[in-house]
Design a protein around this motif. Structure first.
Motif, mmCIF file in Angstrom:
data_model
loop_
_atom_site.group_PDB
_atom_site.id
_atom_site.type_symbol
_atom_site.label_atom_id
_atom_site.label_comp_id
_atom_site.label_asym_id
_atom_site.label_seq_id
_atom_site.Cartn_x
_atom_site.Cartn_y
_atom_site.Cartn_z
ATOM 1 N N ARG A 1 10.027 7.198 3.449
ATOM 2 C CA ARG A 1 11.022 6.161 3.133
ATOM 3 C C ARG A 1 11.919 5.934 4.329
ATOM 4 O O ARG A 1 12.419 6.871 4.947
ATOM 5 C CB ARG A 1 11.865 6.575 1.918
ATOM 6 N N GLY A 2 12.107 4.628 4.632
ATOM 7 C CA GLY A 2 12.986 4.269 5.735
ATOM 8 C C GLY A 2 12.204 3.913 6.984
ATOM 9 O O GLY A 2 10.967 3.880 6.997
ATOM 10 N N CYS A 3 12.940 3.645 8.044
ATOM 11 C CA CYS A 3 12.342 3.276 9.324
ATOM 12 C C CYS A 3 13.283 3.739 10.446
ATOM 13 O O CYS A 3 14.510 3.596 10.312
ATOM 14 C CB CYS A 3 12.136 1.759 9.396
ATOM 15 N N PRO A 4 12.752 4.288 11.525
ATOM 16 C CA PRO A 4 13.614 4.765 12.618
ATOM 17 C C PRO A 4 14.313 3.643 13.379
ATOM 18 O O PRO A 4 15.251 3.910 14.130
ATOM 19 C CB PRO A 4 12.639 5.509 13.544
ATOM 20 N N TYR A 5 13.847 2.394 13.216
ATOM 21 C CA TYR A 5 14.362 1.293 14.024
ATOM 22 C C TYR A 5 15.384 0.457 13.251
ATOM 23 O O TYR A 5 15.556 0.612 12.049
ATOM 24 C CB TYR A 5 13.208 0.433 14.517
ATOM 25 N N SER A 6 16.053 -0.456 13.965
ATOM 26 C CA SER A 6 17.140 -1.242 13.365
ATOM 27 C C SER A 6 17.035 -2.709 13.770
ATOM 28 O O SER A 6 17.923 -3.247 14.444
ATOM 29 C CB SER A 6 18.502 -0.676 13.789
ATOM 30 N N LYS B 1 -10.576 3.770 1.269
ATOM 31 C CA LYS B 1 -10.263 2.752 2.261
ATOM 32 C C LYS B 1 -8.817 2.308 2.045
ATOM 33 O O LYS B 1 -8.398 2.083 0.909
ATOM 34 C CB LYS B 1 -11.205 1.548 2.135
ATOM 35 N N TRP B 2 -8.074 2.125 3.139
ATOM 36 C CA TRP B 2 -6.656 1.858 2.965
ATOM 37 C C TRP B 2 -6.073 1.029 4.110
ATOM 38 O O TRP B 2 -6.686 0.849 5.156
ATOM 39 C CB TRP B 2 -5.872 3.167 2.823
ATOM 40 N N ALA B 3 -4.869 0.553 3.853
ATOM 41 C CA ALA B 3 -4.098 -0.199 4.845
ATOM 42 C C ALA B 3 -2.685 0.363 4.871
ATOM 43 O O ALA B 3 -2.235 1.004 3.911
ATOM 44 C CB ALA B 3 -4.079 -1.682 4.504
ATOM 45 N N ALA B 4 -1.970 0.114 5.968
ATOM 46 C CA ALA B 4 -0.599 0.601 6.090
ATOM 47 C C ALA B 4 0.167 -0.268 7.076
ATOM 48 O O ALA B 4 -0.414 -0.973 7.900
ATOM 49 C CB ALA B 4 -0.575 2.059 6.546
ATOM 50 N N GLN B 5 1.490 -0.192 6.974
ATOM 51 C CA GLN B 5 2.369 -0.928 7.886
ATOM 52 C C GLN B 5 2.881 0.037 8.949
ATOM 53 O O GLN B 5 3.421 1.100 8.631
ATOM 54 C CB GLN B 5 3.537 -1.525 7.113
ATOM 55 N N VAL B 6 2.712 -0.352 10.209
ATOM 56 C CA VAL B 6 3.151 0.487 11.321
ATOM 57 C C VAL B 6 3.781 -0.404 12.392
ATOM 58 O O VAL B 6 3.666 -1.631 12.335
ATOM 59 C CB VAL B 6 1.974 1.279 11.937
ATOM 60 N N THR B 7 4.428 0.217 13.368
ATOM 61 C CA THR B 7 4.930 -0.550 14.507
ATOM 62 C C THR B 7 3.869 -0.573 15.597
ATOM 63 O O THR B 7 3.095 0.382 15.759
ATOM 64 C CB THR B 7 6.228 0.055 15.064
ATOM 65 N N LEU B 8 3.844 -1.668 16.351
ATOM 66 C CA LEU B 8 2.795 -1.857 17.347
ATOM 67 C C LEU B 8 2.854 -0.795 18.431
ATOM 68 O O LEU B 8 1.812 -0.358 18.947
ATOM 69 C CB LEU B 8 2.900 -3.258 17.958
ATOM 70 N N ASP B 9 4.052 -0.351 18.796
ATOM 71 C CA ASP B 9 4.165 0.640 19.872
ATOM 72 C C ASP B 9 3.462 1.941 19.523
ATOM 73 O O ASP B 9 2.885 2.602 20.385
ATOM 74 C CB ASP B 9 5.635 0.898 20.222
ATOM 75 N N ARG B 10 3.459 2.327 18.235
ATOM 76 C CA ARG B 10 2.786 3.564 17.826
ATOM 77 C C ARG B 10 1.261 3.418 17.885
ATOM 78 O O ARG B 10 0.548 4.418 17.878
ATOM 79 C CB ARG B 10 3.231 3.958 16.423
ATOM 80 N N GLY C 1 13.167 -4.636 20.661
ATOM 81 C CA GLY C 1 12.702 -4.355 22.005
ATOM 82 C C GLY C 1 11.580 -3.342 22.083
ATOM 83 O O GLY C 1 10.968 -3.164 23.140
ATOM 84 N N ILE C 2 11.283 -2.654 20.967
ATOM 85 C CA ILE C 2 10.143 -1.731 20.967
ATOM 86 C C ILE C 2 8.830 -2.474 21.163
ATOM 87 O O ILE C 2 7.830 -1.889 21.572
ATOM 88 C CB ILE C 2 10.082 -0.906 19.670
ATOM 89 N N ASN C 3 8.825 -3.773 20.847
ATOM 90 C CA ASN C 3 7.655 -4.610 21.115
ATOM 91 C C ASN C 3 7.733 -5.144 22.536
ATOM 92 O O ASN C 3 8.731 -5.762 22.912
ATOM 93 C CB ASN C 3 7.598 -5.798 20.148
#
Length: 426
Positions: free
Chosen positions: A169-174, A235-244, A280-282
């Motif tokens: 739960r949550g996200c490290p970014y803002s 089989k699955w899908a997930a939401q991630v940040t592009l930098d990871r 800016g992580i992107n």
């Protein structure tokens, strides 16, 4: 005596028409999850999801619980009005209730703000005993251990899309357009790996989706989870940040564990636009290499794209389409920039007198423009957004992108055609 409780996942007709034809509409997990906390020796439970069900207004309930998002707020208030007219008490929680509890409180009997693991059972016990307060606020960070398994048995008419699970739960970014920091307690938290695996094991369908805001928010945890997940053969899908996604080990583990789609918030191909919303992580210059790497690992890319940033001009729609085709982006979840209450971008646009309406129904990011764009009219923004959606899901673009990607071709075609039908339905 048992009390009768009605749990409602609301969806107004406009958004329902928008989503209905898509093939990847997994359930909203909130209400099945909250149902798992309910003591059935005290309550008879009815769960209604307006995606494919009607609210049974003719039946009598002691209590109705509604999870409320900003874009559904006006719709939820109308639901509550009809239920309260029949002496059904109404409790509301969710993002909008957490952000604007005073407003929400005027339209229901009880308001729950913040995360619900502790205050929801407390409220249910108080209501059953006739001593419920009008406001319950999450003041202690909930521990995500030993959580109950969502009541998927209460979900009707969704045989292929019941499989939604959250592991963190949550996200490290803002990012300044996102309200996660305002609705969740601050620490990024994870569930015990074995508890997540056990829950996934109860899902009968082969396909499921991680409902995490950032599945790779903690990469060490994600690695451990995916190693265990491999044995389930799903089989699955997930939401991630592009930098990871620049991490080869993560991608290989994901593929071996059954990942077929990753949703990544690309948002824009303009570094200036990304910087303006604290994204800016992107790094745009790295997009191609990372997307190629995802494809090389046999995983499709579902890109989140937003139109309406202050640096966006009228050529942004054609430019974005060309880049998406050249990169072979498999699918796109396209939105209009939406200043949700409580977010930095809402505060800035309000200060600049650029908010166009106080009607929350216009804050859905799909069918309305809620603010005055900087370099085009609101009509030009909406028309350009719709043009992009139609062209992106045209047969020509689908063919071009799949030919470039060459990943999970059958799944890719099905998902793209579903989105195409949704566009044609508007």
């Amino acid at each position: 005596m048992k009390k009768k409780i009605l749990l409602i996942t609301p969806e107004n007709e406009e958004i329902n028409r928008f989503r209905k034809k898509q093939f990847n509409n997994f359930i909203q997990i909130t209400m099945p999850y909250l149902a798992a906390f309910i003591d059935e020796s005290k309550y008879d439970i009815t769960l209604i999801d307006e995606y494919n069900q009607k609210i049974p207004y003719k039946k009598q309930f002691d209590l109705a619980a509604i999870t409320i998002n900003t874009s559904n707020a006006e719709h939820c208030y109308k639901i509550a009005e009809r239920l309260r007219a029949k002496n059904t008490r109404v409790v509301m929680g969710g993002p909008h209730a957490t952000l604007l509890p005073d407003e929400v409180g005027k339209n229901c009997d009880y308001v729950l703000t913040g995360e619900g693991e502790l205050i929801w059972p407390e409220f249910l016990e108080d209501f059953y005993n006739g001593k419920a307060r009008t406001r319950y606020t999450c003041e202690t960070v909930p521990d995500l251990k030993n959580l109950p398994v969502p009541r998927r048995d209460l979900i009707k008419k969704r045989p292929f899309s019941k499989g939604a699970v959250f592991s963190s739960r949550g996200c490290p970014y803002s990012c300044s357009y996102c309200n996660l920091k305002q609705i969740y307690c601050k620490p990024f938290r994870k569930r015990p790996v074995q508890e997540v695996i056990a829950e996934i094991g109860t899902i009968k369908n082969k396909y499921f989706v991680f409902w995490d805001d950032n599945f790779w928010g903690d990469t060490d945890y994600a690695r451990e989870l995916m190693k265990e997940l491999k044995a389930l053969n799903k089989k699955w899908a997930a939401q991630v940040t592009l930098d990871r996604c620049n991490d080869d080990e993560l991608l290989k583990l994901a593929r071996s564990a059954g990942c077929i789609y990753l949703f990544v918030g690309i948002e824009s191909f303009s570094q200036e636009s990304l910087g303006s919303v604290n994204k800016g992580i992107n790094v745009v210059q790295r997009y191609k290499a990372i997307i190629d790497k995802i494809h090389d690992n046999g995983i499709c890319v579902q890109a989140g794209i937003i139109f309406g940033f202050d640096d966006d001009k009228k050529n942004v729609f054609e430019d974005t389409l060309e880049i998406c085709n050249n990169l072979g982006i498999d699918g796109a979840t396209v939105s209009i920039l939406t200043p949700l209450p409580g977010t930095p971008i809402y505060d800035r646009l309000k200060e600049e007198n650029r908010l166009l309406t106080g009607n929350w129904s216009n804050y859905n990011g799909k069918t309305e423009v809620a603010f005055l764009p900087k370099n085009m009219s609101k009509e030009e923004l909406f028309e350009g957004y719709m043009w992009f959606r139609r062209e992106f899901y045209s047969i020509k673009s689908i063919y071009t992108r799949i030919k470039k990607s060459r990943v999970n071709i059958l799944h890719n075609i099905i998902i793209n055609l579903g989105y195409k039908l949704a566009v044609c339905n508007i």
